[in-house]
Design a protein around this motif. Structure first.
Motif, PDB file in Angstrom:
ATOM      1  N   TRP A  81       2.456   2.184  -5.129  1.00 49.49           N
ATOM      2  CA  TRP A  81       2.008   2.632  -6.439  1.00 49.49           C
ATOM      3  C   TRP A  81       1.060   3.799  -6.263  1.00 49.49           C
ATOM      4  O   TRP A  81       0.414   3.949  -5.228  1.00 49.49           O
ATOM      5  CB  TRP A  81       1.314   1.495  -7.177  1.00 49.49           C
ATOM      6  CG  TRP A  81       2.257   0.393  -7.496  1.00 49.49           C
ATOM      7  CD1 TRP A  81       3.108   0.302  -8.555  1.00 49.49           C
ATOM      8  CD2 TRP A  81       2.476  -0.798  -6.724  1.00 49.49           C
ATOM      9  NE1 TRP A  81       3.836  -0.858  -8.490  1.00 49.49           N
ATOM     10  CE2 TRP A  81       3.467  -1.553  -7.380  1.00 49.49           C
ATOM     11  CE3 TRP A  81       1.942  -1.298  -5.542  1.00 49.49           C
ATOM     12  CZ2 TRP A  81       3.914  -2.763  -6.899  1.00 49.49           C
ATOM     13  CZ3 TRP A  81       2.392  -2.510  -5.067  1.00 49.49           C
ATOM     14  CH2 TRP A  81       3.377  -3.225  -5.749  1.00 49.49           C
ATOM     15  N   GLN A  82       0.981   4.613  -7.283  1.00 53.11           N
ATOM     16  CA  GLN A  82       0.144   5.811  -7.211  1.00 53.11           C
ATOM     17  C   GLN A  82      -1.325   5.530  -7.505  1.00 53.11           C
ATOM     18  O   GLN A  82      -2.156   6.404  -7.339  1.00 53.11           O
ATOM     19  CB  GLN A  82       0.663   6.869  -8.191  1.00 53.11           C
ATOM     20  CG  GLN A  82       2.076   7.314  -7.896  1.00 53.11           C
ATOM     21  CD  GLN A  82       2.217   7.891  -6.499  1.00 53.11           C
ATOM     22  OE1 GLN A  82       1.368   8.641  -6.033  1.00 53.11           O
ATOM     23  NE2 GLN A  82       3.289   7.515  -5.818  1.00 53.11           N
ATOM     24  N   THR A  83      -1.655   4.314  -7.946  1.00 54.16           N
ATOM     25  CA  THR A  83      -3.038   3.987  -8.295  1.00 54.16           C
ATOM     26  C   THR A  83      -3.537   2.818  -7.454  1.00 54.16           C
ATOM     27  O   THR A  83      -2.744   2.036  -6.934  1.00 54.16           O
ATOM     28  CB  THR A  83      -3.148   3.658  -9.805  1.00 54.16           C
ATOM     29  OG1 THR A  83      -4.508   3.447 -10.138  1.00 54.16           O
ATOM     30  CG2 THR A  83      -2.342   2.443 -10.168  1.00 54.16           C
ATOM     31  N   ASP A  84      -4.834   2.729  -7.328  1.00 50.58           N
ATOM     32  CA  ASP A  84      -5.464   1.635  -6.609  1.00 50.58           C
ATOM     33  C   ASP A  84      -5.279   0.335  -7.400  1.00 50.58           C
ATOM     34  O   ASP A  84      -5.422   0.322  -8.629  1.00 50.58           O
ATOM     35  CB  ASP A  84      -6.960   1.942  -6.444  1.00 50.58           C
ATOM     36  CG  ASP A  84      -7.710   0.828  -5.775  1.00 50.58           C
ATOM     37  OD1 ASP A  84      -7.372   0.510  -4.620  1.00 50.58           O
ATOM     38  OD2 ASP A  84      -8.629   0.270  -6.405  1.00 50.58           O
ATOM     39  N   TYR A 112      -6.228  -0.492 -11.335  1.00 55.04           N
ATOM     40  CA  TYR A 112      -5.172  -0.884 -12.266  1.00 55.04           C
ATOM     41  C   TYR A 112      -5.546  -2.166 -13.014  1.00 55.04           C
ATOM     42  O   TYR A 112      -5.413  -2.257 -14.234  1.00 55.04           O
ATOM     43  CB  TYR A 112      -3.859  -1.067 -11.506  1.00 55.04           C
ATOM     44  CG  TYR A 112      -2.703  -1.525 -12.367  1.00 55.04           C
ATOM     45  CD1 TYR A 112      -2.078  -0.651 -13.248  1.00 55.04           C
ATOM     46  CD2 TYR A 112      -2.241  -2.838 -12.297  1.00 55.04           C
ATOM     47  CE1 TYR A 112      -1.015  -1.064 -14.035  1.00 55.04           C
ATOM     48  CE2 TYR A 112      -1.186  -3.263 -13.078  1.00 55.04           C
ATOM     49  CZ  TYR A 112      -0.578  -2.371 -13.952  1.00 55.04           C
ATOM     50  OH  TYR A 112       0.465  -2.794 -14.738  1.00 55.04           O
ATOM     51  N   LYS A 114       0.835  -1.192   0.000  1.00 55.52           N
ATOM     52  CA  LYS A 114       0.000   0.000   0.000  1.00 55.52           C
ATOM     53  C   LYS A 114       0.878   1.253   0.000  1.00 55.52           C
ATOM     54  O   LYS A 114       1.808   1.381   0.791  1.00 55.52           O
ATOM     55  CB  LYS A 114      -0.904  -0.001   1.229  1.00 55.52           C
ATOM     56  CG  LYS A 114      -1.897   1.134   1.239  1.00 55.52           C
ATOM     57  CD  LYS A 114      -2.818   1.017   2.434  1.00 55.52           C
ATOM     58  CE  LYS A 114      -3.842   2.126   2.399  1.00 55.52           C
ATOM     59  NZ  LYS A 114      -4.761   2.039   3.525  1.00 55.52           N
ATOM     60  N   GLY A 115       0.573   2.143  -0.930  1.00 58.22           N
ATOM     61  CA  GLY A 115       1.303   3.394  -1.013  1.00 58.22           C
ATOM     62  C   GLY A 115       2.515   3.335  -1.933  1.00 58.22           C
ATOM     63  O   GLY A 115       3.110   4.347  -2.224  1.00 58.22           O
TER      64      GLY A 115
END
Length: 69
Positions: free
Chosen positions: A52-55, A59, A49-50
């Motif tokens: 990557w910049q996307t959920d 994705y 969590k955190g």
């Protein structure tokens, strides 16, 4: 119940108490081993969590959309 399980249960009925205990301990050990593996995997759940910049679900949805014609 699956037929092979019925056969196993009938064979278990024929075991002596000492052999039943050995079987019991072996089954407990194998069940514990499986649960231990799951516990280890749960320990690492959410660690990315955190990063990557996307959920992650968003994705995956995008990947699937791009994969379909």
């Amino acid at each position: 119940m699956a037929p092979h399980l019925e056969i196993i249960l009938k064979e278990i009925d024929l075991l002596q108490p000492a052999d039943l205990e050995v079987l019991y301990l072996e089954l407990i050990k194998r069940l514990h081993k499986g649960n231990k593996t799951i516990a280890i995997l749960h320990k690492y759940a959410g660690k990315g969590k955190g990063v990557w910049q996307t959920d992650a679900q968003h994705y995956i949805h995008q990947l699937r959309e791009n994969d379909r014609f």
